[in-house]
Design an enzyme around this catalytic site. Sequence first.
Site, PDB file in Angstrom:
ATOM      1  N   ARG A  17      17.579  33.756  35.285  1.00 36.51           N
ATOM      2  CA  ARG A  17      17.367  32.299  35.251  1.00 36.51           C
ATOM      3  C   ARG A  17      17.070  31.729  33.873  1.00 36.51           C
ATOM      4  O   ARG A  17      16.924  30.533  33.713  1.00 36.51           O
ATOM      5  CB  ARG A  17      16.266  31.912  36.244  1.00 36.51           C
TER       6      ARG A  17
ATOM      7  N   THR B  52      14.277  38.140  38.162  1.00 32.03           N
ATOM      8  CA  THR B  52      15.334  37.240  37.696  1.00 32.03           C
ATOM      9  C   THR B  52      14.727  36.067  36.933  1.00 32.03           C
ATOM     10  O   THR B  52      15.432  35.213  36.412  1.00 32.03           O
ATOM     11  CB  THR B  52      16.134  36.669  38.878  1.00 32.03           C
TER      12      THR B  52
ATOM     13  N   GLU C 176      12.049  39.606  50.604  1.00 26.03           N
ATOM     14  CA  GLU C 176      12.932  40.023  51.702  1.00 26.03           C
ATOM     15  C   GLU C 176      12.852  41.534  51.872  1.00 26.03           C
ATOM     16  O   GLU C 176      13.453  42.099  52.781  1.00 26.03           O
ATOM     17  CB  GLU C 176      14.374  39.608  51.407  1.00 26.03           C
TER      18      GLU C 176
ATOM     19  N   TRP D   1       9.245  34.108  41.928  1.00 25.74           N
ATOM     20  CA  TRP D   1      10.515  34.268  41.207  1.00 25.74           C
ATOM     21  C   TRP D   1      11.043  33.022  40.506  1.00 25.74           C
ATOM     22  O   TRP D   1      12.131  33.066  39.924  1.00 25.74           O
ATOM     23  CB  TRP D   1      11.578  34.849  42.133  1.00 25.74           C
TER      24      TRP D   1
ATOM     25  N   ASN E 158       7.548  33.033  50.258  1.00 26.70           N
ATOM     26  CA  ASN E 158       7.326  33.214  51.690  1.00 26.70           C
ATOM     27  C   ASN E 158       6.606  34.523  51.998  1.00 26.70           C
ATOM     28  O   ASN E 158       6.700  35.486  51.245  1.00 26.70           O
ATOM     29  CB  ASN E 158       8.671  33.210  52.423  1.00 26.70           C
TER      30      ASN E 158
ATOM     31  N   ASP F  77      10.890  31.336  56.283  1.00 26.54           N
ATOM     32  CA  ASP F  77      11.313  31.594  54.908  1.00 26.54           C
ATOM     33  C   ASP F  77      11.337  30.306  54.090  1.00 26.54           C
ATOM     34  O   ASP F  77      12.233  30.086  53.280  1.00 26.54           O
ATOM     35  CB  ASP F  77      12.693  32.285  54.861  1.00 26.54           C
TER      36      ASP F  77
ATOM     37  N   ASP G  36      10.115  29.467  51.480  1.00 28.82           N
ATOM     38  CA  ASP G  36       9.750  30.133  50.232  1.00 28.82           C
ATOM     39  C   ASP G  36       9.319  29.144  49.127  1.00 28.82           C
ATOM     40  O   ASP G  36      10.150  28.653  48.384  1.00 28.82           O
ATOM     41  CB  ASP G  36      11.047  30.865  49.851  1.00 28.82           C
TER      42      ASP G  36
END
Lengths: 560, 105
Positions: A134, A179, A197, A245, A263, A305, A307
């Site tokens: 990212r 990331t 996940e 993230w 999440n 989720d 998140d």
Amino acid sequence: MRDDKHTGFAILASILAAGISSAAFAQSAADLVNDNKNPKNVLTYGMGYNAQRYSTLKQVNRDTVKDLVPAWAYSMTDQTGLEAQPLVHDGIIYITNHNRTAAVDGVTGKEIWRVVHEYPPEVLRVVCCGIVNRGAAIYNGKIIRTTLDNTTVALDAKTGKEVWKTKADVDFNKGYSMTVAPLVANGVVVVGVAGAEFGIRGFLDGYDAETGAKLWRKHTIPAKGEKGSETWEGDSAETGGGSTWVTGSYDPELDLVFWGTGNPAPWNPRGRRGDNLHTNSILAFKPKTGDVVWASQTDPFDPFDHDGVNALVQADLTINGQVKKVVMQAHRDGYLYVLERATGAFLNVNKFVDMNWSSGWDAKSNRPILTEVSFKAIAGEKVEVWPSLSGGTNWHPMSYSPVENLLYINTFNLGMNYYAPPPEKAVAGQRTLHVELTPIKPEFQGHLKAVDPLTGKAKWEIPFKVANTAGTMNTAGGLVFTGQLTGEFIAVNSSDGKILWKFQTPSGIISQPVTWEKDGVQYVTVGSGIGGVYAMRTAAPDVAGVPTGSTLWTFKLHGK
Amino acid sequence: MKRLCVAGLLLCAGSLFAVGARAQDQADLAKAGFKIYDNNCAQCHGDRLVGSGITFDLRRLKADERPRFENSVLNGKNQMPPWRNVLKPADLDAIWAYIRANANE
């Protein structure tokens, strides 16, 4: 108060240090603090510590944008998605993808250096959401980035030569990957981790920006017996997710970093009853120590989720006649949260998309009011849920205009059929969702919305058949820039939502546009290169046929 | 003649039964394969094998390409991660059955 003084002193010290040692290549703490006030450079993720993604440049404006033309394009030599936000220092652009970092002359497009990073291919087994990176951070002549194998590396900005490298002591086989674009705050590199996940236990790491030495680690989820562990059923906290993230933002006056946590894991809630602290929370912490000053949870016991890692944008808003220093988050759950930066108090919570899992925010208990949909989902009944797991928006950052007092958000209009069967035991490193989902996709799957931060209502919106998953950026020229999965890079009138300019890039846009200036010319830079989990999974087959291949594009006004 | 007929019928019935059982086995296998696929492959190859063309379309694999499938899955290929020592032979059988049940040809 003591901390404020301390920060002031630290910044002064770094200005002095920079003046003595590396004047030519200083991106000192002070430079980073002033990033949003110096539109020539883009030195931070979010185009300023406040993450507003707003530039005061206006050579490219509502009148001149029709003459915006490409100056050059640079090939990343790669087929994976290009999600990163470029950085710009003194006309040199720094760009990253999953395994490359490059420095490119921003005026000519000529490559200055390029580094290829190796990582074990096995780590891709635990990459949930696209083979991406990212973006980077810049500090005192160093370009600092993460790689998928949980490594943070600092490169000499002039040469690309490695200065230091720090591997987080976690095993990717247990689901961890990185990331995130690092945030350098008060001399500390802050990085977060992905993997909710795959049953990770989320954390944030702080490294010394000069040496890479690890200064601290803060888990987002308590260990057994620690305070908050009572909000988890049995041993479920050990694999409870709470990833970090997406890059947070920093308030140098308070010396606080704000960071969203993701999440709880697994998505199926039935084996982790409790509030699941501190998943789906906004944390405020001191960058030097990682000490958490406040933590405000948005979605206790989230089954969907939703998140909550989304961008945390700071602004001064007038609420009931009083100017408040706030941090705002357009959350996957569909609410736009406005919190006080100093205390974490929820000042304002309104929905910015349609939802059915909650009917409003209870300001007394500071919790969402759940509907039958949520209660049934938790009880193991089949339900239709809005917004879906993809959220009312996804990770791609919004921007804020202090002139229009609007947030520009690429929103999703997606639902899902949801069923959580009797839970299975989560195993770290194994994809552990334990829910059955099918997507619900209306004809128009997303919007670009200009949202009032205090009501959540859109002043204007543009519908899109395929939702956008690019960041937005806006300028004093009265323009919002963003990109489409089908490759169009667009400029929109920030006050009325009219599309004023469009350019077809060769692949889909999932990145974060920036603007900068060199020798009196304003440039706009964006990455093109389809990828990321939304394009690969949810948007398929609507984007079938969009060519892959990532390139970095830079535009300026014709004749400049 | 009668005897032959009976024998034939028996034979016939027997093999029909075997075919039926095999089809049922294949369907169960494909169902198991869906779960493994959904957990480990869908994030890159698309929901229910339907991708956007960014990653290799597994429905393109032909009936005689099982060795290619096995080689790529076990050893990886560029950004396709290797699964040796993670997925067991039975898992590969199941994913293959799932892919073949939805293959283009």
